[in-house]
Design a protein around this motif. Structure first.
Motif, mmCIF file in Angstrom:
data_model
loop_
_atom_site.group_PDB
_atom_site.id
_atom_site.type_symbol
_atom_site.label_atom_id
_atom_site.label_comp_id
_atom_site.label_asym_id
_atom_site.label_seq_id
_atom_site.Cartn_x
_atom_site.Cartn_y
_atom_site.Cartn_z
ATOM 1 N N LEU A 186 73.415 32.806 -42.214
ATOM 2 C CA LEU A 186 71.873 33.749 -41.695
ATOM 3 C C LEU A 186 71.629 34.513 -42.782
ATOM 4 C CD1 LEU A 186 69.731 33.994 -39.650
ATOM 5 C CD2 LEU A 186 71.183 35.884 -38.714
ATOM 6 N N LYS A 187 72.347 35.161 -43.370
ATOM 7 C CA LYS A 187 72.173 36.175 -44.499
ATOM 8 C C LYS A 187 71.364 35.155 -45.577
ATOM 9 C CE LYS A 187 75.107 39.149 -45.634
ATOM 10 N NZ LYS A 187 74.393 40.415 -45.273
ATOM 11 N N ASP A 188 71.949 34.145 -45.878
ATOM 12 C CA ASP A 188 71.452 33.239 -47.076
ATOM 13 C C ASP A 188 70.147 32.798 -46.669
ATOM 14 O OD1 ASP A 188 71.735 32.003 -49.248
ATOM 15 O OD2 ASP A 188 72.523 30.057 -48.704
ATOM 16 N N TYR A 189 69.885 32.156 -45.514
ATOM 17 C CA TYR A 189 68.614 31.911 -44.991
ATOM 18 C C TYR A 189 67.368 32.825 -45.115
ATOM 19 C CZ TYR A 189 64.826 31.071 -41.786
ATOM 20 O OH TYR A 189 63.607 31.194 -41.330
ATOM 21 N N LEU A 190 67.741 34.141 -44.629
ATOM 22 C CA LEU A 190 66.780 35.136 -44.465
ATOM 23 C C LEU A 190 66.386 35.437 -45.845
ATOM 24 C CD1 LEU A 190 68.409 37.354 -41.554
ATOM 25 C CD2 LEU A 190 66.221 35.752 -41.516
ATOM 26 N N GLY A 191 67.334 35.350 -46.923
ATOM 27 C CA GLY A 191 66.799 35.917 -48.123
ATOM 28 C C GLY A 191 65.861 34.713 -48.825
ATOM 29 N N TRP A 192 66.087 33.494 -48.538
ATOM 30 C CA TRP A 192 65.292 32.429 -48.945
ATOM 31 C C TRP A 192 63.958 32.617 -48.336
ATOM 32 C CZ3 TRP A 192 65.880 29.792 -53.143
ATOM 33 C CH2 TRP A 192 66.866 29.619 -53.990
ATOM 34 N N GLN A 193 64.021 32.843 -47.009
ATOM 35 C CA GLN A 193 62.659 32.904 -46.160
ATOM 36 C C GLN A 193 61.763 33.926 -46.585
ATOM 37 O OE1 GLN A 193 61.554 30.893 -43.334
ATOM 38 N NE2 GLN A 193 59.808 31.946 -44.689
ATOM 39 N N ALA A 194 62.349 35.139 -47.009
ATOM 40 C CA ALA A 194 61.835 36.276 -47.459
ATOM 41 C C ALA A 194 60.973 35.868 -48.731
ATOM 42 C CB ALA A 194 62.696 37.617 -47.831
ATOM 43 N N GLN A 195 61.779 35.498 -49.683
ATOM 44 C CA GLN A 195 61.232 34.963 -50.910
ATOM 45 C C GLN A 195 60.013 33.965 -50.645
ATOM 46 O OE1 GLN A 195 61.519 36.321 -53.759
ATOM 47 N NE2 GLN A 195 62.479 37.893 -52.510
ATOM 48 N N ALA A 196 60.199 33.136 -49.901
ATOM 49 C CA ALA A 196 59.026 31.911 -49.434
ATOM 50 C C ALA A 196 57.425 32.694 -49.021
ATOM 51 C CB ALA A 196 59.664 31.151 -48.479
ATOM 52 N N LEU A 197 57.691 33.790 -48.320
ATOM 53 C CA LEU A 197 56.598 34.369 -47.895
ATOM 54 C C LEU A 197 55.906 35.174 -48.854
ATOM 55 C CD1 LEU A 197 57.857 36.062 -44.331
ATOM 56 C CD2 LEU A 197 56.371 33.895 -44.952
ATOM 57 N N LEU A 198 56.725 35.444 -50.185
ATOM 58 C CA LEU A 198 55.863 36.209 -51.297
ATOM 59 C C LEU A 198 55.588 35.403 -52.338
ATOM 60 C CD1 LEU A 198 58.697 39.034 -51.377
ATOM 61 C CD2 LEU A 198 56.423 38.988 -50.120
ATOM 62 N N GLN A 199 55.452 34.114 -52.331
ATOM 63 C CA GLN A 199 55.282 33.126 -53.527
ATOM 64 C C GLN A 199 54.322 31.899 -53.068
ATOM 65 O OE1 GLN A 199 58.637 32.043 -56.092
ATOM 66 N NE2 GLN A 199 59.760 33.777 -55.223
ATOM 67 N N ASN A 200 53.221 31.702 -53.599
ATOM 68 C CA ASN A 200 52.317 30.333 -53.428
ATOM 69 C C ASN A 200 53.102 29.199 -54.155
ATOM 70 O OD1 ASN A 200 50.661 28.584 -53.321
ATOM 71 N ND2 ASN A 200 48.576 29.684 -54.148
ATOM 72 N N ASN A 201 54.143 28.914 -53.350
ATOM 73 C CA ASN A 201 55.098 27.812 -53.904
ATOM 74 C C ASN A 201 55.584 26.938 -52.827
ATOM 75 O OD1 ASN A 201 56.867 26.290 -55.110
ATOM 76 N ND2 ASN A 201 57.639 27.687 -56.583
#
Length: 571
Positions: free
Chosen positions: A199-214
């Motif tokens: 879960l920690k791993d996923y949440l880290g990726w999800q947070a970054q996905a919200l910050l990048q137009n990618n």
């Protein structure tokens, strides 16, 4: 009473009636729930931050849904402490999660304010953009070589605004930059506190996905989310595309459709965002996993399987997680209770990059939603509409088994290119397909020892009397209900169900397997056609509001309909 210059369309007395006599409450779990108490201290803190992220996303959804949602909600919140009428209107707004919406009974949306209506393109597109002008602009832009911009306009993750005579697309991460940043901060805090490594791993990726137009970041977040099988707490940012009815109209214009195909532009409706948080229920999850074990076998039984790629292959690893969840909160698209509320979900959808790149999918089931039933109403429906010898086969848990089969069914059959090519009819056919797969293959679970013959009869009976007995004639804005009508008429026409002289339902259990297999064949043929015209003809043929459907709806009405639900939150 006026709010921001708009008069309330519903009287105080009408709102009182709707929110009491016509309302069911879906109870989220509270901090006193044993499942919450049993979480580690770190996971309790993480869950609270994720609930906060969901609340932030609710404002994002409200802006996607209607340009006046946020303004009118704020005004209602300010007026509510001083006016009973405004207080009730705010409660009703929160039920719809917006200024208007369908209720599953009336053909037209219920409107909270006079003069505020919904639009086919919601707020994804300019409010004054009509389909014909939309098509003309896209054709002109494509002929002018603005192919990449048209591709962005038709992306699932952009808000579209006017740019002179043209249109321009703004990625969600830019349009909702402040909200996405605030939500990402809450998600990062949750990642800090949780002691569950996946879960920690996923949440880290999800947070970054919200910050990048990618889109690649969304793909990576989705891939990490889809493998969460044993994590103790649930967090999903769902991206569903049922609300946008403008984008699919591009297939109604032959010239535009041809240009889109020539330029290899994939078309999918815009994503509405919703957030689910909860606590995984291990006992309920065990049942789901029994069904999961046999999905590869079902994939081999699909009609015309040699003609398309399925997300499930007998030769590859089965990438499908499944969890049953005690909900702590639903926000955004999940909380827009417009004619129904989601009981389960199979994500990411086929149009998402993670699925196209070989990532897995994840099914999540909502315990509080499926347990929110009116038992007295069920009893009366059986007495009025079902022959007595079939009453013993009606079982709410059997309807849950049907839903399991439905969600698994989304992972079977033709991929997104076939589904989206059906334009305005894509959602109806896809939801119908998942229903039909569930019922068609339920006898296979008897052969495999997952359920017994008695349970199979319960699934058939509860599905027909619990899902196909519609309360009102549906339209394409309610794809699940149109699918129900198709199936009701098909069963009736082919003799799997019938009504006696007293208007009571009878089921011929022996006919169900052959009838359902024939319907599944026909349904997959429609998807393989990639033709909106073929899909329309199929729907027009079977989604007919006949005498029996009208009689059933009248019985529902006479017993008192409850078309509205409210979500009760405790965190």
């Amino acid at each position: 009473m006026k709010i921001n210059g708009y008069e309330l369309a519903l009287s105080e007395q009408d709102l009182e009636h709707k929110l009491n006599e016509e309302c069911l409450a879906v109870e989220m779990v509270s901090p006193d729930f044993d499942g919450y108490k049993n979480l580690s201290e770190g996971n309790q803190k993480a869950l609270r931050h994720l609930i906060r992220a969901g609340e932030i996303f609710n404002d994002v959804f409200l802006e996607q849904d209607h340009p006046l949602n946020l303004m009118q909600k704020k005004a209602l919140e300010e007026a509510a402490p001083h006016s009973r009428h405004a207080e009730l209107a705010l409660r009703f707004f929160n039920s719809l999660n917006g200024v208007e919406g369908l209720n599953g009974i009336d053909k037209e949306p219920v409107e909270l304010f006079k003069g505020i209506k919904g639009r086919p393109g919601r707020n994804f597109y300019p409010e004054d953009l009509e389909p014909d002008e939309f098509h003309e602009i896209l054709i002109r832009m494509l002929r002018a070589g603005k192919v990449d911009e048209v591709r962005r306009i038709l992306s699932v993750r952009t808000m579209v605004r006017r740019d002179g005579k043209n249109l321009k697309a703004i990625d969600y991460t830019e349009y909702f930059e402040k909200a996405f940043s605030d939500a990402a901060n809450e998600i990062e805090l949750a990642a800090h506190y949780t002691d569950d490594a996946p879960l920690k791993d996923y949440l880290g990726w999800q947070a970054q996905a919200l910050l990048q137009n990618n889109e690649d970041m969304d793909m990576l977040a989705d891939k990490h989310w889809a493998i969460l099988q044993k994590t103790p707490i649930e967090f999903t940012i769902a991206r569903e595309n049922y609300a946008d009815e403008l984008t699919p109209t591009v297939f109604d214009n032959p010239e535009l459709a041809q240009l889109l195909e020539e330029n290899n532009i994939e078309v999918n409706a815009k994503d509405s965002l919703g957030v689910r948080t909860g606590i995984v229920n291990q006992k309920g999850t065990e049942l789901l996993l029994k069904f999961k074990e046999h999905m590869k076998e079902l994939a081999e039984l699909m009609p015309y399987k040699e003609r398309y790629r399925q997300t499930i292959s007998s030769a590859a690893e089965l990438k499908q997680a499944m969890v049953d969840v005690d909900l702590t909160d639903l926000q955004g698209d999940f909380a827009a209770v417009r004619g129904g509320i989601t009981t389960a979900e199979n994500l990411p959808n086929n149009d998402k990059l993670s699925v196209k790149m070989g990532g897995g999918r994840r099914n999540v089931y909502h315990r509080q939603v499926r347990q929110c039933v009116d038992k007295d109403k069920e009893r009366q429906i059986l007495e009025r509409l079902v022959a007595p010898e079939f009453h013993r086969y009606y079982d709410d848990e059997a309807l849950h088994l049907f839903v399991i089969g439905h969600e698994n069914g989304h992972s079977l059959g033709p991929d997104s290119s076939y589904q989206s090519a059906l334009g305005a009819y894509a959602h109806t056919i896809e939801e119908h397909k998942a229903d039909v797969i569930s019922v068609t293959f339920m006898p296979e679970y008897v052969k495999l020892g997952v359920i017994d013959e008695e349970t199979l009869k319960k699934v058939y009976t509860t599905w027909v009397a619990g899902s196909l007995f519609l309360r009102a004639e549906p339209n394409l804005s309610l794809p699940h209900r149109v699918a129900d009508l198709i199936q009701f008429n098909y069963l009736l026409t082919h003799g799997a169900i019938s009504f006696d002289d007293n208007g009571k339902l009878h089921l011929d259990f022996n006919k169900f397997p052959a009838v359902m297999h024939a319907l599944l064949d026909e349904t997959i043929t429609v998807q393989l056609s990639k033709s909106p015209q073929t899909a329309k003809a199929f729907i027009d043929k079977y989604a007919v509001w006949g005498e029996q459907s009208q009689r059933i709806a009248e019985v529902h009405a006479s017993l008192g309909l409850k078309p509205y639900k409210v979500i009760k939150r405790y965190f």
